[in-house]
Design a protein around this motif. Structure first.
Motif, PDB file in Angstrom:
ATOM      1  N   PHE A 229      52.804  -0.449 -19.284  1.00 59.51           N
ATOM      2  CA  PHE A 229      51.975   0.175 -19.650  1.00 59.51           C
ATOM      3  C   PHE A 229      52.437   1.077 -20.962  1.00 59.51           C
ATOM      4  CE2 PHE A 229      49.630   4.293 -20.038  1.00 59.51           C
ATOM      5  CZ  PHE A 229      48.368   3.926 -20.324  1.00 59.51           C
ATOM      6  N   TYR A 230      53.531   1.682 -20.783  1.00 59.99           N
ATOM      7  CA  TYR A 230      54.240   2.822 -21.758  1.00 59.99           C
ATOM      8  C   TYR A 230      54.626   1.572 -22.845  1.00 59.99           C
ATOM      9  CZ  TYR A 230      54.737   6.292 -18.354  1.00 59.99           C
ATOM     10  OH  TYR A 230      54.663   7.309 -17.356  1.00 59.99           O
ATOM     11  N   SER A 231      55.052   0.607 -22.660  1.00 58.17           N
ATOM     12  CA  SER A 231      55.407  -0.221 -23.768  1.00 58.17           C
ATOM     13  C   SER A 231      54.005  -0.664 -24.595  1.00 58.17           C
ATOM     14  CB  SER A 231      56.044  -1.560 -23.322  1.00 58.17           C
ATOM     15  OG  SER A 231      56.370  -2.489 -24.451  1.00 58.17           O
ATOM     16  N   ARG A 232      53.244  -1.058 -23.946  1.00 58.41           N
ATOM     17  CA  ARG A 232      51.892  -1.440 -24.560  1.00 58.41           C
ATOM     18  C   ARG A 232      51.046  -0.496 -25.154  1.00 58.41           C
ATOM     19  NH1 ARG A 232      48.333  -2.324 -21.346  1.00 58.41           N
ATOM     20  NH2 ARG A 232      49.229  -2.472 -19.487  1.00 58.41           N
ATOM     21  N   GLN A 233      51.211   0.729 -24.693  1.00 58.02           N
ATOM     22  CA  GLN A 233      50.743   1.979 -25.536  1.00 58.02           C
ATOM     23  C   GLN A 233      51.616   2.496 -26.352  1.00 58.02           C
ATOM     24  OE1 GLN A 233      47.304   3.341 -24.709  1.00 58.02           O
ATOM     25  NE2 GLN A 233      47.207   1.214 -24.146  1.00 58.02           N
ATOM     26  N   TYR A 234      52.662   2.268 -26.609  1.00 59.23           N
ATOM     27  CA  TYR A 234      53.700   2.711 -27.649  1.00 59.23           C
ATOM     28  C   TYR A 234      53.881   4.020 -27.461  1.00 59.23           C
ATOM     29  CZ  TYR A 234      52.113  -1.483 -30.172  1.00 59.23           C
ATOM     30  OH  TYR A 234      51.888  -2.510 -30.591  1.00 59.23           O
ATOM     31  N   MET A 235      54.260   4.410 -26.080  1.00 60.87           N
ATOM     32  CA  MET A 235      54.385   5.921 -25.711  1.00 60.87           C
ATOM     33  C   MET A 235      56.122   5.949 -25.766  1.00 60.87           C
ATOM     34  SD  MET A 235      51.762   6.124 -22.789  1.00 60.87           S
ATOM     35  CE  MET A 235      51.809   7.781 -22.323  1.00 60.87           C
ATOM     36  N   THR A 236      56.174   7.413 -25.961  1.00 61.69           N
ATOM     37  CA  THR A 236      57.759   7.577 -26.042  1.00 61.69           C
ATOM     38  C   THR A 236      58.360   7.576 -24.796  1.00 61.69           C
ATOM     39  OG1 THR A 236      57.289   9.893 -26.121  1.00 61.69           O
ATOM     40  CG2 THR A 236      57.462   8.724 -28.226  1.00 61.69           C
TER      41      THR A 236
END
Length: 273
Positions: A229-236
Motif C-alpha cells: 500500500f505504501y509503495s502504491r501510494q508513494y508514501m514516504t
C-alpha cells in the motif's frame, strides 16, 4: 451506494468476508473513512460548526460529567501558528476549520468551587483519563458527521509535542489539556488518498480471552499488505507495519517531545495522583 463487499475488501486489502448483514449509509460512511491532508479553498456551509458540535455532544460521556471542550480555530494566522507547533503540518493552515479537542477539568472545578465544595477528586489520574476518553468519543462523532456531509478530516496528535505552547496560544486555563486537533474541510479531489488497510480482524479480535500467539500469521500478512500500500501510494513511510511500529517505540526521542507529557500535564495543573 458503495457495496459492503467493496469497502470491506478495501479496508482489509484481502479477501476478508463478513456475514451477510443489513447495509446502510452510516456503515458506508464509517468504512469509507480516510485521513485527508489536502483541502480545497472552498468555505464550509454556514452553521457547519454548530452541526458538528451537536453531533459531538450526542456522544456518550461518563457519568454525564462532559469533561471535554473544543476550541474552533478559523483565523488563518492562528492556524499557521498551531501548524508550526504541530511540526509544520501544512494541512492545518489549509483546512478552513481546525478543532482543538480538550480534556477539560476546569469547568467542573469551577462549578464545584462555586458551591463551596472541595475538588480533591479531580486530581486523580482517573479523572484525566475520563476526560481524554470523553474528548475522543465526542471528536469521533464529529468526524462521522463531517464525513457524512462530504467533508474530510484528519486528526493531529502532534499538538501534544508542545502542549504548553498550544495552551498559551488558545488561552487555556489550568486543568485544561489539548488532546489533539482535527482539520475539517473539503477534500482536494486531485489528492484523495486510497482507503488504508487495517490489521486483519483475527489480530485485534479476541474471543473470551486474549491470545498473542494467534496474531502472528495475520501480522505477517499485514506487513506485506501495508508495504505494498505504501509503495502504491508513494508514501514516504519505510518498511512494513511491524518495522515502522517498532521504530516508533524504540526510544524516547521517537516520541517527538511527548516523552515529557507528564511534566507538561503537571505544568498545566494536572496532579495525576
Amino acid at each position: 451506494m458503495t457495496s459492503a463487499h467493496t469497502l470491506i475488501k478495501a479496508r482489509y486489502a484481502e479477501n476478508e468476508t463478513l456475514p451477510d448483514t443489513a447495509w446502510n449509509e452510516t456503515l458506508e460512511t464509517l468504512l469509507s473513512h480516510r485521513s485527508i491532508r489536502s483541502y480545497t479553498s472552498q468555505a464550509l456551509p454556514e452553521h457547519t460548526l454548530e452541526i458538528l458540535l451537536a453531533a459531538a455532544q450526542s456522544a456518550a460521556t461518563s457519568s454525564n460529567l462532559q469533561l471535554w471542550s473544543v476550541v474552533a480555530v478559523e483565523n488563518g494566522e492562528r492556524r499557521a501558528r498551531l501548524s508550526v507547533l504541530a511540526g509544520n503540518q501544512g494541512h492545518i493552515r489549509q483546512a478552513p476549520l481546525f478543532l482543538v479537542w480538550l480534556a477539560d477539568l476546569a469547568r467542573l472545578r469551577h462549578v464545584a468551587t462555586a458551591k463551596n465544595m472541595t475538588t480533591d477528586g479531580l486530581d486523580y489520574l482517573e479523572m484525566f483519563t475520563m476526560a481524554v476518553v470523553d474528548a475522543a468519543i465526542a471528536a469521533q462523532n464529529a468526524v462521522i458527521a463531517a464525513e457524512s456531509l462530504g467533508l474530510g478530516t484528519v486528526y493531529i496528535g502532534a499538538l501534544r509535542n508542545q502542549p504548553e505552547q498550544v495552551a498559551a496560544e488558545l488561552g487555556l486555563p489550568e486543568s485544561v489539556f489539548p488532546v489533539f486537533g482535527l482539520c475539517v474541510g473539503y477534500p482536494d479531489p486531485e489528492a484523495t488518498p486510497a482507503i488504508k488497510p487495517r490489521l486483519p480482524q483475527e489480530v485485534v479480535l479476541h474471543r473470551e480471552q486474549y491470545h498473542m500467539k494467534s496474531q502472528e500469521a495475520g501480522i505477517e500478512r499485514y506487513d506485506a499488505t501495508i508495504a505494498d500500500f505504501y509503495s502504491r501510494q508513494y508514501m514516504t513511510t519505510s518498511g512494513n507495519w511491524s518495522l515502522h511500529s517498532a521504530k516508533r517505540i524504540s526510544s524516547p526521542e521517537r516520541l517527538s517531545g511527548r516523552d515529557r507529557l507528564k511534566e507538561a500535564l503537571n505544568a498545566l495543573g494536572f496532579k495525576l495522583l
